[in-house]
Design a protein around this motif. Structure first.
Motif, PDB file in Angstrom:
ATOM      1  N   PHE A 176      14.881  16.454  34.871  1.00 25.49           N
ATOM      2  CA  PHE A 176      15.501  15.575  35.848  1.00 25.49           C
ATOM      3  C   PHE A 176      16.004  16.372  37.046  1.00 25.49           C
ATOM      4  CE2 PHE A 176      16.181  12.660  32.214  1.00 25.49           C
ATOM      5  CZ  PHE A 176      15.742  11.486  32.797  1.00 25.49           C
ATOM      6  N   GLU A 177      15.986  15.748  38.180  1.00 24.00           N
ATOM      7  CA  GLU A 177      16.689  16.290  39.327  1.00 24.00           C
ATOM      8  C   GLU A 177      18.135  16.528  38.911  1.00 24.00           C
ATOM      9  OE1 GLU A 177      16.603  13.722  42.701  1.00 24.00           O
ATOM     10  OE2 GLU A 177      17.955  14.963  43.869  1.00 24.00           O
ATOM     11  N   GLY A 178      18.636  17.708  39.222  1.00 26.94           N
ATOM     12  CA  GLY A 178      20.019  18.001  38.868  1.00 26.94           C
ATOM     13  C   GLY A 178      20.161  18.815  37.591  1.00 26.94           C
ATOM     14  N   ASP A 179      19.141  18.825  36.739  1.00 27.33           N
ATOM     15  CA  ASP A 179      19.163  19.666  35.540  1.00 27.33           C
ATOM     16  C   ASP A 179      19.189  21.138  35.943  1.00 27.33           C
ATOM     17  OD1 ASP A 179      18.976  17.472  33.950  1.00 27.33           O
ATOM     18  OD2 ASP A 179      16.928  17.854  33.232  1.00 27.33           O
ATOM     19  N   ASP A 180      19.748  21.959  35.066  1.00 25.33           N
ATOM     20  CA  ASP A 180      19.661  23.400  35.282  1.00 25.33           C
ATOM     21  C   ASP A 180      18.209  23.830  35.356  1.00 25.33           C
ATOM     22  OD1 ASP A 180      22.208  24.250  35.539  1.00 25.33           O
ATOM     23  OD2 ASP A 180      22.534  24.629  33.400  1.00 25.33           O
ATOM     24  N   ASN A 182       6.904  12.953  45.703  1.00 20.62           N
ATOM     25  CA  ASN A 182       6.575  13.999  46.665  1.00 20.62           C
ATOM     26  C   ASN A 182       5.171  14.546  46.449  1.00 20.62           C
ATOM     27  OD1 ASN A 182       8.901  13.853  48.086  1.00 20.62           O
ATOM     28  ND2 ASN A 182       9.914  15.522  47.009  1.00 20.62           N
ATOM     29  N   ARG A 183       4.779  14.614  45.184  1.00 18.84           N
ATOM     30  CA  ARG A 183       3.437  15.118  44.899  1.00 18.84           C
ATOM     31  C   ARG A 183       3.037  14.744  43.494  1.00 18.84           C
ATOM     32  NH1 ARG A 183       3.939  21.310  42.955  1.00 18.84           N
ATOM     33  NH2 ARG A 183       1.694  21.139  43.179  1.00 18.84           N
ATOM     34  N   PHE A 184       1.725  14.747  43.289  1.00 12.91           N
ATOM     35  CA  PHE A 184       1.208  14.675  41.935  1.00 12.91           C
ATOM     36  C   PHE A 184       0.855  16.093  41.518  1.00 12.91           C
ATOM     37  CE2 PHE A 184       0.406  10.317  43.418  1.00 12.91           C
ATOM     38  CZ  PHE A 184       1.095   9.639  42.428  1.00 12.91           C
ATOM     39  N   PHE A 238      14.192  17.829  42.121  1.00 15.68           N
ATOM     40  CA  PHE A 238      13.476  16.571  41.945  1.00 15.68           C
ATOM     41  C   PHE A 238      13.139  16.395  40.467  1.00 15.68           C
ATOM     42  CE2 PHE A 238      10.618  19.949  43.125  1.00 15.68           C
ATOM     43  CZ  PHE A 238       9.609  19.881  42.185  1.00 15.68           C
ATOM     44  N   THR A 239      12.743  15.198  40.119  1.00 14.93           N
ATOM     45  CA  THR A 239      12.440  14.858  38.745  1.00 14.93           C
ATOM     46  C   THR A 239      10.939  14.945  38.509  1.00 14.93           C
ATOM     47  OG1 THR A 239      14.324  13.361  38.651  1.00 14.93           O
ATOM     48  CG2 THR A 239      12.567  12.976  37.047  1.00 14.93           C
ATOM     49  N   VAL A 240      10.554  15.426  37.344  1.00 15.50           N
ATOM     50  CA  VAL A 240       9.131  15.476  37.015  1.00 15.50           C
ATOM     51  C   VAL A 240       8.862  14.690  35.736  1.00 15.50           C
ATOM     52  CG1 VAL A 240       7.223  16.965  36.288  1.00 15.50           C
ATOM     53  CG2 VAL A 240       8.669  17.639  38.208  1.00 15.50           C
ATOM     54  N   GLU A 241       7.910  13.782  35.814  1.00 20.32           N
ATOM     55  CA  GLU A 241       7.536  12.945  34.667  1.00 20.32           C
ATOM     56  C   GLU A 241       6.037  12.995  34.444  1.00 20.32           C
ATOM     57  OE1 GLU A 241      10.877   9.494  35.654  1.00 20.32           O
ATOM     58  OE2 GLU A 241       8.897   9.502  36.586  1.00 20.32           O
TER      59      GLU A 241
END
Lengths: 250, 250
Positions: free
Chosen positions: A58-62, A88-90, A107-110
DNA sequence: CGATTACTTGATACTGTTCAATATCCGTGG
DNA sequence: CCACGGATATTGAACAGTATCAAGTAATCG
């Protein structure tokens, strides 16, 4: 309009996404070392898998880890309080993510599809980097390449209309697909598998799902694409939609 | 709307733009080395000046130099054949530009105000980098910082309306101005000098000059800003327009 | 002080959004 | 195998925000 502007993408070095599954322990051979093929990295890290829509971070995670994608597609996105989302990107196989100037991820990555990746402790990578200029330059390349991609995307979002945005998206995806291992029949016609849903496309292009859908329908009606199914698209003929940023004005 | 979203900027490390004009030959002291203050870089390069609207380099030129900005403001932009322009970023004192994964520059850089900078041969810098991990990490920081900025800008262009875009622009400029040497009275009210014309702002925000102008007028009418002159703006009171990307949704 | 450029304001048009309905796809269970 | 249900995608109609076109005002420079 579709032939108005030609890509800067063309000038870019090819994406290197040779992921060595076997991970032979060949030593890093100077110039040719790429992130995906680097056995050091694979040994250094832990393999993980993610199912669609699960979160890598997640955005904000260490920002404790780097992640080197082995297979699958992910999305990197930012959310606003009111629910607006910008992708923002794939992210594809061979890509490295997780670097940041911040101690936290920005940013968050899923996962979009099922994903396999190698998680690398940041400190471990950074130790290696000091000893290995090759690794260092590979990471720098990855960052610079992302920067370049972002800059083109800014032109897309800032100055292109809906049709141009969608066309460009399809072209980018086609390029990526072309170098993907799961090679579809890509002879004269480029058939692309669209791994992400309309919502993701919309949030990537700064549009709504309705607009994305409408543009695709229009491109189909105009004979520029064919859609055997809603997540499979064929760029028909040679008038493959060319609409990309970075061109020098006359 | 103006308080809806709070910035990721806040989490970023401070921009370091201590430009050592005198260039004393103090050796690079490990951790604290910043690009602007690094005497090595200043010695390595050649000082140059540019007048407003002159070109530092064109997209497509051989990327033979890095440039370390000493003073002034520049714009980095991409042009499309039909004349559309996107300004990817404004460049300030302390910024390093010219790095790229390509052998050619991927965008054009022009002076907005009178500019002084140090031009550094790419090869010279890269030789230094190998010997100096401090320099290397300073460059990496610069790149990562730009990447971060681009990512926020994507949210702005993809998901924000005109008022949000202009508000955010003013806030960013205020941050930059706050750390600029030419310190205006920045006590309770932040008065900002706007060095670029409306056209530049429009091309940075993906809007037209008319829309930028209208939004500024509306902000003024709403009491959110004051405009003593058209390139001087005061963010009035504490309700300083807060509308920035990167916030985590609840 | 006139000329040029930059900025502002107004009226209208158009692109893309919003809201709503319908269609298609896909998995589950009768 | 078909019916059902939920999710995803498409299509339509009305609306809103921004662009465009055009005029007018302010700032700048020789």
């Amino acid at each position: 309009m579709l032939d108005a502007v030609t890509p800067i993408e063309a000038r870019r070095p090819e994406r290197t996404l040779t992921v060595s599954e076997g991970s032979k322990t060949t030593p890093c051979s100077a110039s040719e070392c790429t992130l995906g093929s680097c056995p050091l990295l694979h040994e250094l890290g832990v393999s993980k898998t993610y199912s669609p829509n699960s979160v890598v971070f997640f955005e904000g995670d260490d920002a404790a880890h780097y992640f080197l994608i082995t297979s699958g597609v992910l999305r990197g996105c930012k959310l606003l309080e009111d629910g607006r989302r910008q992708i923002n990107r794939f992210i594809f196989a061979g890509d490295l993510i997780g670097y940041s100037i911040n101690p936290k991820y920005t940013f968050t990555v899923e996962a979009v599809t099922p994903v396999t990746l190698v998680a690398l402790r940041r400190s471990a990578v950074e130790n290696r980097v000091e000893a290995s200029p090759c690794l260092h330059s590979a990471i720098m390349k990855s960052v610079l390449s992302e920067l370049d991609e972002m800059q083109d995307q800014l032109v897309t979002l800032g100055r292109m209309n809906a049709e141009e945005r969608v066309s460009r998206f399809l072209c980018l995806l086609a390029e990526r697909s072309a170098s993907m291992p799961a090679g579809l029949a890509r002879d004269d016609l480029a058939q692309i598998e669209i791994p992400m849903c309309r919502n993701d496309i919309a949030d990537y292009l700064g549009l709504t799902i309705e607009t994305v859908s409408r543009v695709l329908s229009r491109l189909k009606a105009d004979g520029k694409i064919a859609m055997p199914s809603c997540n499979r698209i064929v760029l028909t003929g040679r008038d493959r939609l060319k609409t990309e940023p970075g061109d020098i004005a006359a």
